[in-house]
Design a protein around this motif. Sequence first.
Motif, PDB file in Angstrom:
ATOM      1  N   GLY A 233       0.792  -1.248   0.099  1.00 52.72           N
ATOM      2  CA  GLY A 233      -0.006   0.128  -0.036  1.00 52.72           C
ATOM      3  C   GLY A 233       1.001   1.335   0.018  1.00 52.72           C
ATOM      4  N   LEU A 234       2.085   1.224   0.247  1.00 51.33           N
ATOM      5  CA  LEU A 234       3.045   2.380   0.116  1.00 51.33           C
ATOM      6  C   LEU A 234       3.247   2.762  -0.989  1.00 51.33           C
ATOM      7  CD1 LEU A 234       5.869   1.230   2.785  1.00 51.33           C
ATOM      8  CD2 LEU A 234       3.823   2.750   3.264  1.00 51.33           C
ATOM      9  N   ALA A 235       3.016   2.179  -2.218  1.00 51.97           N
ATOM     10  CA  ALA A 235       3.101   2.422  -3.362  1.00 51.97           C
ATOM     11  C   ALA A 235       2.272   3.549  -4.097  1.00 51.97           C
ATOM     12  CB  ALA A 235       3.017   1.169  -4.636  1.00 51.97           C
ATOM     13  N   TYR A 236       1.144   3.742  -3.399  1.00 54.95           N
ATOM     14  CA  TYR A 236       0.222   4.558  -3.957  1.00 54.95           C
ATOM     15  C   TYR A 236      -0.949   4.898  -2.774  1.00 54.95           C
ATOM     16  CZ  TYR A 236      -2.449   0.571  -5.260  1.00 54.95           C
ATOM     17  OH  TYR A 236      -3.033  -0.666  -5.325  1.00 54.95           O
ATOM     18  N   PRO A 237      -1.448   6.244  -2.830  1.00 54.00           N
ATOM     19  CA  PRO A 237      -2.455   6.465  -1.884  1.00 54.00           C
ATOM     20  C   PRO A 237      -3.706   5.494  -1.952  1.00 54.00           C
ATOM     21  CG  PRO A 237      -2.500   8.061  -3.330  1.00 54.00           C
ATOM     22  CD  PRO A 237      -1.208   7.301  -3.741  1.00 54.00           C
ATOM     23  N   GLN A 238      -3.822   4.657  -1.341  1.00 55.72           N
ATOM     24  CA  GLN A 238      -5.080   3.518  -1.622  1.00 55.72           C
ATOM     25  C   GLN A 238      -6.433   4.270  -1.285  1.00 55.72           C
ATOM     26  OE1 GLN A 238      -4.424   0.039   0.748  1.00 55.72           O
ATOM     27  NE2 GLN A 238      -2.602  -0.471  -0.241  1.00 55.72           N
ATOM     28  N   ARG A 239      -6.599   5.171  -0.307  1.00 58.36           N
ATOM     29  CA  ARG A 239      -7.737   5.609  -0.132  1.00 58.36           C
ATOM     30  C   ARG A 239      -8.369   6.487  -1.055  1.00 58.36           C
ATOM     31  NH1 ARG A 239      -9.816   5.050   5.133  1.00 58.36           N
ATOM     32  NH2 ARG A 239      -8.448   4.042   6.473  1.00 58.36           N
ATOM     33  N   LEU A 240      -7.335   7.310  -1.991  1.00 58.72           N
ATOM     34  CA  LEU A 240      -8.025   8.170  -3.045  1.00 58.72           C
ATOM     35  C   LEU A 240      -7.627   7.306  -4.394  1.00 58.72           C
ATOM     36  CD1 LEU A 240      -5.460  11.224  -1.849  1.00 58.72           C
ATOM     37  CD2 LEU A 240      -7.901  10.973  -1.690  1.00 58.72           C
ATOM     38  N   VAL A 241      -6.816   6.342  -4.388  1.00 60.44           N
ATOM     39  CA  VAL A 241      -6.714   5.759  -5.802  1.00 60.44           C
ATOM     40  C   VAL A 241      -7.616   4.335  -5.874  1.00 60.44           C
ATOM     41  CG1 VAL A 241      -5.373   4.465  -7.370  1.00 60.44           C
ATOM     42  CG2 VAL A 241      -4.505   6.768  -6.117  1.00 60.44           C
ATOM     43  N   LEU A 242      -7.564   3.638  -4.961  1.00 59.73           N
ATOM     44  CA  LEU A 242      -8.301   2.326  -4.939  1.00 59.73           C
ATOM     45  C   LEU A 242      -9.808   2.592  -5.105  1.00 59.73           C
ATOM     46  CD1 LEU A 242      -6.819  -0.297  -2.606  1.00 59.73           C
ATOM     47  CD2 LEU A 242      -6.671   0.051  -5.064  1.00 59.73           C
TER      48      LEU A 242
END
Length: 451
Positions: A233-242
């Motif tokens: 999950g450090l690869a991208y902001p999950q709460r915004l992207v997922l």
Amino acid sequence: MKDKEPEPQAETKSEAMERLRDRTDELELIISSLTIFALFSLPGWLFGKYADVYTHLSTSLVIASTLGTALLAGTCYGLAACFVVHLMARAYWVGLIGLRTAFPGGINWSRTPGLGPLSRQFYRDTLPDLDTVIQNTDRLASSLFAVISMLTLTVLWFGTILIVILVASGTIGARFGLTNAGMGIGTAALLLVFLGVPTLVYLLDAQLASRAPRLRDNRMFAGLVRVLRRIAGLAYPQRLVLPVQLTLQSNTRPVVFFVALLISITFIVIVGNARATGWRNFTLSGEFGYLDTEQVRQGFLSTYYEDMPSPLDRFRGWPRIDSFNQSGSFVRLFLPYQPLRDNLVLDQLCGSAEEAPDTIACLRQLWTVSIDGKPVSMTTFEPAERADLGMRGLIGLVPLAGLEPGLRHIEVVWNPSAIEKAAPLDDRYAQINNRYLIPIAFAPGFELPLD
């Protein structure tokens, strides 16, 4: 008294959302139109600002700014391409709605000249009606607009982490003369975490756990997957992207969407690097086989002459003279001081700037100058600050007295004390020393035209 039914409330919310949806279409058109021009213009401005300060930067700042400008340029071009497609799709959608309003019956198959009965029947069976095309086009435009935001957040997030890792690994590697090697190790470690760990989660969860139900109840296995998922999950902001990614992926073709997303990110990286390379080089074409870069370096290069400025010159800390045409008794020669290139060599020659008894004398050791084989004394060169070039360095006069009129050559050697077979002080050096050959047209007493 009857209980209130939830259906009217649900219908009210649906209607409110639909009205809001109608307004967003106009906003999408406005945002796309205004953003396209800015995105295509931003990379040029960005590289121009970077070029203005390039010769002032340290190793860490060069790593951060080089990678940052490349990623931002690639992101701008990638997003601009997406906005162009979105604008075309949304404009097509608007046209379809107008067409649907003007001709509610759609295609009049009884008046289709040029189509025979077989072709007419084929098109009636295969072509969608206007309502379906409108719906599909609207879906494409809305999805693409959401993907634009998702791509921006993903690339900026990953780029920021990559810059931090490369600066840290490059700084550590520079202590051992292995700046590029340190950056390579840092990049490999980052890709291992951001690509290897998600792949491992996919294998453990989507493959093993789905096929072996007992593993789901195993606390150690579940804990391992949870830890790996947090690392991934450090690869991208999950709460915004997922939410955007999973919504689009689950309502379209999942594999196609995932491949398209990877291709888009790869496109951004490749285009950004190509744009950065193209900005710093005369050409990326491989067609100059009979006159390549090495051959030109032994001849005439406009960077050597201050009256022939170009955007390329701001990246090049090369020696400069005032003009190709010379009619006086001296040529003014400027030798730039570039910390990124010179500090390691100067530290080896003089210890450090704090320890050196005379830093100007130390700088003079960095160069040798000669004209037609006759050495020029470096003791006459003085410190200079050229605000017009954005550089500091040494400036001096190269005597022309006693030379015959015609084409003459000033030879400048950087780091002349280096032994040819010795290893560079750091792996970021392509050469242990550099030789600059500056031709001049010497015509005493009158101006010689360039043609």
